[in-house]
Scaffold this motif. Structure first.
Motif, mmCIF file in Angstrom:
data_model
loop_
_atom_site.group_PDB
_atom_site.id
_atom_site.type_symbol
_atom_site.label_atom_id
_atom_site.label_comp_id
_atom_site.label_asym_id
_atom_site.label_seq_id
_atom_site.Cartn_x
_atom_site.Cartn_y
_atom_site.Cartn_z
ATOM 1 N N LYS A 44 41.951 24.680 -10.108
ATOM 2 C CA LYS A 44 42.591 24.681 -11.424
ATOM 3 C C LYS A 44 41.912 23.679 -12.344
ATOM 4 O O LYS A 44 41.730 23.929 -13.538
ATOM 5 N N ASN A 45 41.536 22.515 -11.787
ATOM 6 C CA ASN A 45 40.877 21.492 -12.595
ATOM 7 C C ASN A 45 39.591 22.015 -13.222
ATOM 8 O O ASN A 45 39.228 21.650 -14.344
ATOM 9 N N PHE A 46 38.888 22.894 -12.493
ATOM 10 C CA PHE A 46 37.607 23.399 -12.989
ATOM 11 C C PHE A 46 37.714 24.774 -13.649
ATOM 12 O O PHE A 46 36.709 25.332 -14.045
ATOM 13 N N THR A 47 38.906 25.351 -13.718
ATOM 14 C CA THR A 47 39.059 26.660 -14.356
ATOM 15 C C THR A 47 40.037 26.561 -15.522
ATOM 16 O O THR A 47 39.621 26.425 -16.680
ATOM 17 N N SER A 48 41.337 26.578 -15.237
ATOM 18 C CA SER A 48 42.309 26.567 -16.332
ATOM 19 C C SER A 48 42.219 25.289 -17.158
ATOM 20 O O SER A 48 42.347 25.321 -18.385
ATOM 21 N N ASN A 49 41.983 24.142 -16.503
ATOM 22 C CA ASN A 49 41.847 22.902 -17.273
ATOM 23 C C ASN A 49 40.586 22.892 -18.119
ATOM 24 O O ASN A 49 40.569 22.352 -19.226
ATOM 25 N N TRP A 260 33.912 31.451 -21.558
ATOM 26 C CA TRP A 260 33.879 30.134 -20.914
ATOM 27 C C TRP A 260 33.138 30.170 -19.576
ATOM 28 O O TRP A 260 32.544 29.166 -19.171
ATOM 29 N N LYS A 261 33.128 31.314 -18.899
ATOM 30 C CA LYS A 261 32.490 31.398 -17.580
ATOM 31 C C LYS A 261 30.984 31.178 -17.650
ATOM 32 O O LYS A 261 30.374 30.688 -16.701
ATOM 33 N N LYS A 262 30.360 31.527 -18.783
ATOM 34 C CA LYS A 262 28.912 31.345 -18.900
ATOM 35 C C LYS A 262 28.525 29.877 -18.971
ATOM 36 O O LYS A 262 27.401 29.518 -18.654
ATOM 37 N N GLY A 263 29.458 29.050 -19.409
ATOM 38 C CA GLY A 263 29.188 27.622 -19.435
ATOM 39 C C GLY A 263 29.776 26.895 -18.241
ATOM 40 O O GLY A 263 29.842 25.670 -18.228
ATOM 41 N N ALA A 264 30.202 27.658 -17.227
ATOM 42 C CA ALA A 264 30.894 27.049 -16.092
ATOM 43 C C ALA A 264 30.228 27.351 -14.764
ATOM 44 O O ALA A 264 30.862 27.203 -13.715
ATOM 45 N N ALA A 265 28.964 27.775 -14.782
ATOM 46 C CA ALA A 265 28.294 28.105 -13.519
ATOM 47 C C ALA A 265 28.238 26.888 -12.597
ATOM 48 O O ALA A 265 28.385 27.005 -11.382
ATOM 49 N N PHE A 267 30.456 24.488 -12.361
ATOM 50 C CA PHE A 267 31.773 24.279 -11.761
ATOM 51 C C PHE A 267 32.072 25.345 -10.709
ATOM 52 O O PHE A 267 32.694 25.061 -9.691
ATOM 53 N N THR A 268 31.614 26.569 -10.964
ATOM 54 C CA THR A 268 31.823 27.642 -9.995
ATOM 55 C C THR A 268 31.121 27.332 -8.676
ATOM 56 O O THR A 268 31.691 27.519 -7.592
ATOM 57 N N SER A 269 29.889 26.854 -8.753
ATOM 58 C CA SER A 269 29.151 26.524 -7.533
ATOM 59 C C SER A 269 29.786 25.335 -6.824
ATOM 60 O O SER A 269 29.815 25.272 -5.589
ATOM 61 N N LEU A 270 30.327 24.386 -7.588
ATOM 62 C CA LEU A 270 30.988 23.236 -6.985
ATOM 63 C C LEU A 270 32.243 23.671 -6.237
ATOM 64 O O LEU A 270 32.496 23.222 -5.112
ATOM 65 N N ILE A 271 33.028 24.557 -6.840
ATOM 66 C CA ILE A 271 34.238 25.066 -6.184
ATOM 67 C C ILE A 271 33.872 25.808 -4.909
ATOM 68 O O ILE A 271 34.532 25.667 -3.869
#
Length: 415
Positions: A44-49, A260-265, A267-271
């Motif tokens: 949640k910290n890296f997605t909704s937040n 937002w997902k394009k700027g979150a690669a 965070f996705t890899s970290l999760i």
């Protein structure tokens, strides 16, 4: 006497060993359940937040390179001029919940003992309640919407000997590539609850003050657009392509409307890495649990050889003897696992609102938060119960099946 009643009687008779086995199952169920909520909290910290506090579902900014700029924080944003009527048109769209302008740009601070380059971020203090509440004000107060004020990270204030009430000269480049200098008053020091690793890397001011500093009343570096729950961010971003070309390109650099997902690669890899580690830990817990349960049941079989032989002599079938041992093991597993999950649920309830301070810079940096906030994951309460039950059932079946098929004469001779 039925099987369950007999199982309770046998568990009580061998309470000492069963308490140890039950404690291990309790601990395993608790650890898996509670840390499943911990994992959900990190996600949640890296997605909704990230959406709520930093980018919105879709954000309008200068063009990004999706191959290299995979973290929406670690990139340079150019100044944009977004007319009020364009923002009004976006707000009028029924799929849009809110539109929040942001300004993020480098500044140079003139401090008593040093001159420091830092990043400044500005937001609408009145409108962005969620971001405002993410700040933990350590000393002083939150920004006023129309004051020439700043709040600074508590670590920066300590290192640079900045005090509440200090007037700091702030130099920034304007939208027209000139320089502007303002005196801003320090009114607070802060830490942030979520996304701390990145949000603590800025000093903050109000949007009104920042626009004076960059000398443009409509300037933004990013326009965060928050959508209704059922809206599709990818489709909405695509729908903005024509309005951007028609209304914004004349006085701006090349622009993108980005999900937002394009700027979150990043965070996705970290999760993904954290989840992989979590499942490895579950595998280790299950292995240890299987060995411990197996050892405990084997000890029980050795101690109860005479009882097994007597039951066999009285006509009990191997299936009945196997069922007796499995019922005891599963019953113990159910009681212990349920107790562990209940404790995990109680701790989850108490930490959901207040959070748990991490107080470890390395861990804060890794998790991107100064507090641990779990997030509800129903499967995280159900799956551990099933895991403990399945492990107990399978291990007890293998051992009890072997013991129940031993010839009665051989058992009697050993005794």
């Amino acid at each position: 006497m039925n099987t369950t009643a007999m199982a309770f009687k046998n568990l009580k008779r061998n309470r000492s060993r069963n308490l140890m086995q039950g404690a291990l199952i309790f601990f395993a169920a608790f650890m898996i359940s509670y840390f499943a909520q911990f994992l959900a909290g990190i996600t949640k910290n890296f997605t909704s937040n990230l959406v709520e506090l930093a980018t919105g579902d879709v954000y309008l900014s200068s063009t990004i390179n999706a191959d290299t700029e995979q973290n929406s924080f670690d990139r340079d944003y150019e100044y944009l001029r977004i007319p009020a009527d364009f923002i009004a048109d976006i707000k009028a769209n029924p799929e849009v919940k809110a539109v929040n302008p942001r300004l993020e740009f480098p500044v140079r601070l003139s401090l008593p003992n040093d001159t420091l380059a830092f990043l400044m971020s500005a937001f609408d203090v009145k409108e962005e309640r969620r971001l405002r509440e993410n700040f933990q004000i350590i000393e002083g107060r939150m920004l006023a919407d129309d004051g020439f004020e700043i709040i600074v990270p508590v670590d920066m204030a300590r290192q640079q000997n900045i005090r509440i009430g200090d007037q700091i000269s702030v130099l920034a480049g304007t939208v027209d590539h000139k320089a502007n200098l303002l005196q801003l008053k320090v009114v607070g020091t802060f830490k942030t609850y979520s996304l701390s690793t990145w949000l603590n890397n800025y000093i903050y001011t109000s949007l009104t003050t920042a626009r004076v500093l960059v000398d443009d009343a409509a300037a933004v570096t990013r326009l965060n657009i928050h959508l209704q729950e059922k809206a599709d961010p990818e489709m909405f971003a695509t729908s903005l392509a024509n309005p951007i070309k028609e209304k914004l390109l004349a006085n701006n650099p090349p622009l993108d409307a980005t999900s937002w997902k394009k700027g979150a690669a990043f965070f996705t890899s970290l999760i993904f890495g954290i989840e992989a580690g979590f499942f490895i830990i579950i595998g280790m817990i299950c292995t240890i649990l299987s060995c411990a349960i197996g050892f405990s049941i084997m000890m029980g079989v050795v101690e109860r050889k005479k009882e097994i032989a007597t039951l066999g002599a009285l006509g009990a079938s191997p299936k009945m003897i196997r069922k007796m041992f499995m019922t005891e093991s599963i019953l113990l597993s159910d009681i212990a696992a349920f107790s562990g999950i209940v404790l995990a649920a109680i701790l989850f309830y108490f930490t959901l609102q207040s959070g748990v301070p991490i107080n470890n810079p390395e861990l804060e940096g890794f998790l991107g938060a100064s507090h641990f906030y779990p997030a509800l994951d129903i499967a995280g309460f159900i799956v551990p119960f099933i895991i403990c039950k399945v492990v107990s059932a399978n291990v007890s079946f293998l051992i009890a099946n072997h013991a129940s098929k031993r010839p009665i004469a051989a058992v009697m001779v050993e005794n």
